[in-house]
Scaffold this active site. Sequence first.
Site, PDB file in Angstrom:
ATOM      1  N   ASP A 128      -5.633  -7.471   5.141  1.00  0.00           N
ATOM      2  CA  ASP A 128      -6.855  -7.054   4.459  1.00  0.00           C
ATOM      3  C   ASP A 128      -7.665  -8.274   4.025  1.00  0.00           C
ATOM      4  O   ASP A 128      -8.872  -8.370   4.292  1.00  0.00           O
ATOM      5  CB  ASP A 128      -6.478  -6.203   3.235  1.00  0.00           C
ATOM      6  CG  ASP A 128      -7.690  -5.773   2.434  1.00  0.00           C
ATOM      7  OD1 ASP A 128      -8.672  -5.311   3.058  1.00  0.00           O
ATOM      8  OD2 ASP A 128      -7.678  -5.901   1.194  1.00  0.00           O
TER       9      ASP A 128
ATOM     10  N   LYS B 204       4.603 -14.928   4.080  1.00  0.00           N
ATOM     11  CA  LYS B 204       4.927 -15.801   2.943  1.00  0.00           C
ATOM     12  C   LYS B 204       6.445 -15.820   2.804  1.00  0.00           C
ATOM     13  O   LYS B 204       7.004 -15.656   1.711  1.00  0.00           O
ATOM     14  CB  LYS B 204       4.228 -15.277   1.685  1.00  0.00           C
ATOM     15  CG  LYS B 204       4.223 -16.227   0.512  1.00  0.00           C
ATOM     16  CD  LYS B 204       3.398 -17.484   0.738  1.00  0.00           C
ATOM     17  CE  LYS B 204       3.727 -18.523  -0.324  1.00  0.00           C
ATOM     18  NZ  LYS B 204       3.059 -19.818  -0.106  1.00  0.00           N
TER      19      LYS B 204
ATOM     20  N   ASP C 125      -1.032 -19.092   3.096  1.00  0.00           N
ATOM     21  CA  ASP C 125      -1.927 -20.063   2.451  1.00  0.00           C
ATOM     22  C   ASP C 125      -2.465 -21.062   3.483  1.00  0.00           C
ATOM     23  O   ASP C 125      -3.667 -21.345   3.550  1.00  0.00           O
ATOM     24  CB  ASP C 125      -1.248 -20.770   1.261  1.00  0.00           C
ATOM     25  CG  ASP C 125       0.209 -21.174   1.534  1.00  0.00           C
ATOM     26  OD1 ASP C 125       0.706 -20.924   2.650  1.00  0.00           O
ATOM     27  OD2 ASP C 125       0.835 -21.756   0.631  1.00  0.00           O
TER      28      ASP C 125
ATOM     29  N   ASP D 164     -11.685 -10.112   5.674  1.00  0.00           N
ATOM     30  CA  ASP D 164     -12.983 -10.460   5.080  1.00  0.00           C
ATOM     31  C   ASP D 164     -13.281 -11.950   5.262  1.00  0.00           C
ATOM     32  O   ASP D 164     -14.429 -12.346   5.506  1.00  0.00           O
ATOM     33  CB  ASP D 164     -13.019 -10.097   3.588  1.00  0.00           C
ATOM     34  CG  ASP D 164     -13.259  -8.608   3.341  1.00  0.00           C
ATOM     35  OD1 ASP D 164     -12.898  -7.795   4.221  1.00  0.00           O
ATOM     36  OD2 ASP D 164     -13.799  -8.247   2.276  1.00  0.00           O
TER      37      ASP D 164
ATOM     38  N   TYR E  75       0.820  -1.213   0.000  1.00  0.00           N
ATOM     39  CA  TYR E  75       0.000   0.000   0.000  1.00  0.00           C
ATOM     40  C   TYR E  75       0.859   1.271   0.000  1.00  0.00           C
ATOM     41  O   TYR E  75       0.326   2.374   0.087  1.00  0.00           O
ATOM     42  CB  TYR E  75      -0.909   0.027   1.234  1.00  0.00           C
ATOM     43  CG  TYR E  75      -2.101  -0.912   1.162  1.00  0.00           C
ATOM     44  CD1 TYR E  75      -1.933  -2.284   1.060  1.00  0.00           C
ATOM     45  CD2 TYR E  75      -3.398  -0.406   1.230  1.00  0.00           C
ATOM     46  CE1 TYR E  75      -3.027  -3.135   1.021  1.00  0.00           C
ATOM     47  CE2 TYR E  75      -4.497  -1.248   1.188  1.00  0.00           C
ATOM     48  CZ  TYR E  75      -4.302  -2.610   1.079  1.00  0.00           C
ATOM     49  OH  TYR E  75      -5.390  -3.454   1.044  1.00  0.00           O
TER      50      TYR E  75
HETATM   51  C1  IPM Z   1     -10.283  -2.067   4.070  1.00  0.00           C
HETATM   52  C2  IPM Z   1     -10.492  -1.748   2.598  1.00  0.00           C
HETATM   53  C3  IPM Z   1      -9.384  -0.826   2.089  1.00  0.00           C
HETATM   54  C4  IPM Z   1      -8.063  -1.526   2.332  1.00  0.00           C
HETATM   55  C5  IPM Z   1      -9.542  -0.429   0.610  1.00  0.00           C
HETATM   56  C6  IPM Z   1     -10.830   0.319   0.380  1.00  0.00           C
HETATM   57  C7  IPM Z   1      -8.380   0.378   0.115  1.00  0.00           C
HETATM   58  O1  IPM Z   1     -10.573  -2.913   1.849  1.00  0.00           O
HETATM   59  O2  IPM Z   1     -10.283  -1.125   4.890  1.00  0.00           O
HETATM   60  O3  IPM Z   1     -10.141  -3.233   4.414  1.00  0.00           O
HETATM   61  O4  IPM Z   1      -7.657  -2.407   1.566  1.00  0.00           O
HETATM   62  O5  IPM Z   1      -7.418  -1.196   3.315  1.00  0.00           O
HETATM   63 MN    MN Z   2     -10.618  -4.733   3.032  1.00  0.00          MN
END
Ligand code: IPM
Ligand code: MN
Length: 341
Positions: A236, A179, A212, A240, A132
Amino acid sequence: MSTITVIPGDGIGPEVVDSALRVLTALDLGLSIDVLDHVDANGYTPGSGALDDADLARISASSALLLGAIGRPDLDETDYTRSVLLRIRQEFDLYANHRPVRLWHDRLSPLRNAARRTIDCVIVRENTEGLYSGIGGSLRGFSPNEIAIDTDVNTWHGVSRIVDYAYTVARREVCLVDKANAVRNGGRLWQECRRRAAERNPRTISSHLYIDAAAMKLVTDPGCFDVILANNSYGDILSDLAAALAGGIGLAPSANLNPETTFGLFEPVHGSAPDIAGKGLANPFACLLTTALLVRHLGFTAAATAIETAVAESIAAERVTPDLGGRLSTQEVTRAVLAAL
Ligand code: IPM
Ligand code: MN
Ligand code: NAD
């Protein structure tokens, strides 16, 4: 009196932030709320972003920032997102992305094996470096000879401080996820910082998994994790995945913190969800649980627990939005939470 700045943002952002502001009003904590409702995709100008110095000054003058969601797929996503969310993370050096994951009710787990459903961990994600960083470039764009480079930045300073943060919040174990078997230089740096931190923290179990295998283990045995420590990208992605195991992204809160300045940007893990925006379908729980993290951070421990208990009661009573199997709208769920409060 503490001030909270609020950026409702795009898509479902304003819908879930509305829910959070109603709950904050009901709690009557004496907080002053400063809403930056012009910071959104409509206020974005390519090249100059959506956030100006005056906005940053207002955020600087506050104790914490609550953000709904940023993102509109028809825009140059990278430039817009970088100009708001990633800029705030950088400007305020919010290096610790703290993402607690907890299964609030057994029926919300997607896992078939009832004995392996529990999940109660924290993803500690490095939030200012890695892929990032924005360092990179491309040559011979959009041709078969194109070269595109995004640099994975790992500094001793950046890695050691997030490793230390992970040990600070661990209850029993820190599992470093990387990794290093393939990505050597950054991998070595993380492992060395982790080795030193493990020596300083002998009472905390220190473990390691490759990313992984960690993804697999999260699905097969999520209860084994306490703190999952990862770089910006892996953190990140695992956020999710872990959110889905705990009932869905509509339940996942997060705090972007600088433990030294104590400033924090608080936002749900989810995005602007353009597919459901404006339909009253957005689950407000992620934003409400994020608000709980925010008020706890400001010292309102009882208020934070009250929000979490009210959310838990609403879930138990199946007063939930369609993503959790219910029929209520965002506003109806908010009313259920207010009643439980
Ligand atoms: C999060 C989001 C952001 C990230 C995106 C929108 C850039 O996915 O806050 O998890 O990857 O940090
Ligand atoms: Mn995210
Ligand atoms: P998303 O999180 O917005 O949506 C993924 C899926 O989850 C969608 O099907 C959506 O409907 C569902 N969902 C998300 N939040 C929900 C909620 N509260 N209740 C019910 N369902 C919910 O991810 P995406 O679709 O990849 O991204 C959409 C936009 O959001 C993009 O512009 C992306 O860059 C941005 N984004 C912003 C943030 C942020 O502001 N922190 C985080 C992630 C993505």
